[in-house]
Enzyme design. Structure first.
Site, PDB file in Angstrom:
ATOM      1  N   HIS A  35      23.128 -18.630 -20.896  1.00 23.50           N
ATOM      2  CA  HIS A  35      23.470 -19.950 -20.330  1.00 23.50           C
ATOM      3  C   HIS A  35      24.639 -20.588 -21.081  1.00 23.50           C
ATOM      4  O   HIS A  35      24.784 -21.802 -21.072  1.00 23.50           O
ATOM      5  CB  HIS A  35      22.284 -20.911 -20.353  1.00 23.50           C
ATOM      6  CG  HIS A  35      20.998 -20.327 -19.861  1.00 23.50           C
ATOM      7  ND1 HIS A  35      20.558 -20.459 -18.567  1.00 23.50           N
ATOM      8  CD2 HIS A  35      20.068 -19.565 -20.501  1.00 23.50           C
ATOM      9  CE1 HIS A  35      19.409 -19.820 -18.424  1.00 23.50           C
ATOM     10  NE2 HIS A  35      19.089 -19.258 -19.585  1.00 23.50           N
ATOM     11  N   GLU A  55      44.242 -15.230 -18.515  1.00 22.69           N
ATOM     12  CA  GLU A  55      44.008 -16.081 -17.333  1.00 22.69           C
ATOM     13  C   GLU A  55      44.429 -15.362 -16.059  1.00 22.69           C
ATOM     14  O   GLU A  55      43.778 -15.473 -15.018  1.00 22.69           O
ATOM     15  CB  GLU A  55      44.782 -17.397 -17.481  1.00 22.69           C
ATOM     16  CG  GLU A  55      44.262 -18.262 -18.625  1.00 22.69           C
ATOM     17  CD  GLU A  55      45.228 -19.380 -18.974  1.00 22.69           C
ATOM     18  OE1 GLU A  55      45.275 -20.353 -18.208  1.00 22.69           O
ATOM     19  OE2 GLU A  55      45.944 -19.273 -19.982  1.00 22.69           O
ATOM     20  N   SER A  62      53.850 -23.658 -24.640  1.00 22.48           N
ATOM     21  CA  SER A  62      53.969 -24.704 -23.637  1.00 22.48           C
ATOM     22  C   SER A  62      55.345 -25.342 -23.773  1.00 22.48           C
ATOM     23  O   SER A  62      55.867 -25.464 -24.885  1.00 22.48           O
ATOM     24  CB  SER A  62      52.880 -25.751 -23.860  1.00 22.48           C
ATOM     25  OG  SER A  62      53.287 -26.998 -23.339  1.00 22.48           O
ATOM     26  N   LYS A 122      50.844 -25.429 -28.675  1.00 24.97           N
ATOM     27  CA  LYS A 122      50.057 -24.568 -27.787  1.00 24.97           C
ATOM     28  C   LYS A 122      50.361 -23.084 -27.946  1.00 24.97           C
ATOM     29  O   LYS A 122      51.485 -22.681 -28.187  1.00 24.97           O
ATOM     30  CB  LYS A 122      50.324 -24.963 -26.310  1.00 24.97           C
ATOM     31  CG  LYS A 122      49.663 -26.255 -25.887  1.00 24.97           C
ATOM     32  CD  LYS A 122      48.159 -26.216 -25.908  1.00 24.97           C
ATOM     33  CE  LYS A 122      47.504 -25.851 -24.620  1.00 24.97           C
ATOM     34  NZ  LYS A 122      47.756 -26.577 -23.440  1.00 24.97           N
TER      35      LYS A 122
END
Ligand code: ARG
Length: 472
Positions: free
Chosen positions: A169, A303, A290, A296
C-alpha cells in the site's frame, strides 16, 4: 471526363501490376489511403528472402526454368543492395513493398520477373514477410532483455545486503534488501522472455504457398520454402495462413505486459529519485535539468518509459479491434497490422536500452534507505513472530499484543527498539530481554531466510541462480 478526373484527382495510368481490367488509374486519395510503402518498406529484407526461396522452389519443381530462377535471384540480390545503399526509389503508386520490388525486378531483368509471382499472392507473401520480421524482432527483444537483466543482477549483487523499506500500500511494511527488490524485476523480465520464446514457437510456420487463400494448382513444394526460410513447417490451412495475425497479437500482448513491467520499475525510479525519498540518483547521462529551477535533476527517461507503456497497450488494443470482425480470409484491414507492431518494437528497444543505462549507472543512498527501513514500526511483524516462537502465543494474540506495543511506542514517539523492557512488560509481562535481538533492521533481514526471501545470504544465492537461469 476531364472534369471528372479533376474532381477525383484520377491518375491516367492503370496499375501495371493489377490494372489489366481497369481503364483509368486510382484517384490520388485512393492511392494515398491504399499505399503502405511508407511503413512496409521495413519488410524489404524479408520480402527479398521469401522471394528468393519461392523462386528457387519454382525452378526446382520445374514451374519456371532454371535460367529464369537464376535471373530472379540475381535481380533480387541487386535490389537488396540498392535498398541497403539508399539508392532504391520507393514509389507510392506501387502501393507496397511487394510491388515496389517486383516492379524494380522487371526493370532489371525484364520478362523473367513476371514469373516470380507464379503460385503466389501478395496475401501469402505479406503473411510470410511479416512473420519473418516479427521472428527477428523477438530475437532482438530477447537479447535486449537479457542485457537489462544482466544490469539488474549486477546491481542486485552489489546491494544484496543493502536495507530498504519494503512497502505494501506504499506504506512501510517490512525491511527488504535492494538486491531482493531488483531481482523481482529480473524474474518479471524472465517471464517476458518466456512469453517471447512461446510466441516464436507458434509463429514459426510458413504461410508461403497458401497463395491468395485456397492454395494453388501448381505443383509447389511448400516444405522446401518453409525450410529455406527457417520455418518449422508449412502452415496446415491456406485460409488460416493468409488471414490470421495472432502472432502479431501475441507479440503486442507480450510487448504490452513487458511495457507494464518496465513502467512499474520506471515509476519506482521516479519515486526513489524524488527528494522526499532520495534513495537514488540517476547519472548525469540519464537526468535532465529544469530551465527555471537550477536545483532540479529530473528522471525524464524513467517518466518516458512509464508513459510509453500507454502506447504499447494502445497498439495491442488497436490490432485486436482491427481483427475482431474480419471474415476469412484476407481483408485489406490487415494492412493496418504493421504500424502497431513496428512502433511497439521500436518503443521497446528504446525503453529497454534507456532502462539498462539507468539501472547500470544509478547511485543508491544506502544510509538513507536503511534509516527509512526501520521507520514506521517496520519490524513489528518480527516482534509478533518472536512472541509466537519464544512464548508460544497464537499468532493472532501476538499480533494483538504487538499492536498495543506499537500504540505505546507511538504515544512515546519512539521506535519499537527504543521501548524499555518495563514498557514492553507493561503490555505483556512475559516479554524478556532477548526480544531486542529481533527488532533491528539487520536482524529482521537476516531472519527472512525462507526460499525466495530477502535475507542477504538468500539474495546472494538468488543472484547466482539468476545468472545461471537467465544469462548462461
Ligand atoms: N500491402 C498489403 C498488406 O499489407 C499486401 C497484401 C495485399 N493483398 C491484396 N489482396 N490486396 O496487407
Amino acid at each position: 471526363m476531364a472534369d471528372n478526373s479533376k474532381k477525383s484527382g484520377t491518375h491516367s495510368g492503370a496499375s501495371k501490376i493489377w490494372g489489366g481490367r481497369f481503364a483509368g488509374g486510382p484517384a490520388d486519395i485512393m492511392q494515398k489511403i491504399n499505399a503502405s510503402i511508407g511503413f512496409d518498406w521495413r519488410l524489404y529484407a524479408q520480402d527479398i528472402a521469401a522471394s528468393k526461396a519461392h523462386a528457387a522452389m519454382l525452378a526446382k519443381t520445374g514451374i519456371i526454368s532454371d535460367d529464369d530462377g537464376k535471373a530472379i535471384a540475381k535481380g533480387l540480390g541487386a535490389i537488396a543492395d540498392e535498398i541497403e545503399n539508399g539508392e532504391f526509389d520507393f514509389k507510392q503508386e506501387l502501393e507496397d513493398i511487394h510491388m515496389n520490388i517486383e516492379s524494380r525486378l522487371g526493370e532489371l531483368i525484364g520478362d523473367a520477373a513476371g514469373r516470380l509471382h507464379t503460385a503466389r499472392s501478395r496475401n501469402d507473401q505479406v503473411a510470410t514477410d511479416f512473420r519473418l520480421w516479427v521472428r527477428e524482432a523477438l530475437v532482438d527483444l530477447d537479447a535486449a532483455l537479457k542485457g537489462l537483466q544482466a544490469a539488474l543482477i549486477d546491481r542486485a549483487q552489489e546491494h544484496a545486503g543493502t536495507a530498504m523499506p519494503g512497502f505494501t500500500h506504499l506504506q512501510s511494511a517490512q525491511p527488504v534488501t535492494l538486491g531482493h527488490h531488483l531481482l523481482a524485476y529480473v524474474e518479471m523480465l524472465g517471464r517476458d522472455r518466456g512469453r517471447a520464446a512461446d510466441c516464436l514457437i507458434r509463429l514459426n510456420e510458413s504461410p508461403l504457398g497458401a497463395a491468395a487463400l485456397a492454395g494453388t494448382s501448381f505443383p509447389i513444394d511448400r516444405a522446401m520454402t518453409a525450410s529455406a526460410l527457417g520455418f518449422n513447417r508449412p502452415m496446415a490451412n491456406s485460409l488460416d495462413a493468409v488471414s490470421d495475425r495472432d502472432f502479431a497479437l501475441e507479440f503486442l500482448s507480450l510487448a504490452a505486459i513487458l511495457g507494464v513491467h518496465l513502467s512499474r520499475l520506471a515509476e519506482e525510479i521516479v519515486l526513489w529519485c524524488s527528494s522526499p525519498f532520495a534513495y537514488a540518483q540517476m547519472s548525469d547521462g540519464f537526468s535532465t535539468g529544469s530551465s527555471i529551477m537550477p536545483q532540479k535533476r529530473n528522471p525524464d527517461a524513467a517518466e518516458l518509459v512509464r508513459a510509453k507503456a500507454g502506447g504499447l497497450i494502445g497498439a495491442l488494443s488497436a490490432l485486436m479491434v482491427v481483427m475482431k470482425g474480419l471474415p476469412l480470409a484476407y481483408g485489406k484491414d490487415m494492412q493496418e497490422d504493421k504500424v502497431p507492431v513496428f512502433e511497439s518494437a521500436d518503443t521497446l528497444a528504446l525503453c529497454i536500452a534507456a532502462m539498462t543505462g539507468m539501472v547500470a549507472e544509478a547511485s543508491f543512498d544506502a544510509d538513507r534507505m536503511k534509516a527509512d527501513a526501520g521507520k514506521g514500526y517496520a519490524t513489528a511483524t518480527d516482534l509478533a513472530d518472536w512472541l509466537v516462537r519464544e512464548k508460544d502465543l497464537p499468532f493472532r494474540e501476538a499480533h494483538h499484543v504487538t499492536g498495543a506495543l506499537v500504540k505505546l511506542a507511538e504515544e512515546k514517539t519512539v521506535s519499537l527498539e527504543q521501548l524499555s523492557l518495563e514498557d514492553m512488560q507493561s503490555v505483556s509481562p512475559e516479554i524478556t530481554e532477548s526480544v531486542f535481538g529481533v527488532l533491528s533492521v539487520e536482524d529482521a533481514l537476516k531472519s527472512r531466510d525462507s526460499f525466495g526471501g530477502t535475507a542477504p545470504g538468500r539474495v546472494l544465492e538468488a543472484v547466482a541462480e539468476a545468472r545461471k537461469r537467465f544469462l548462461g
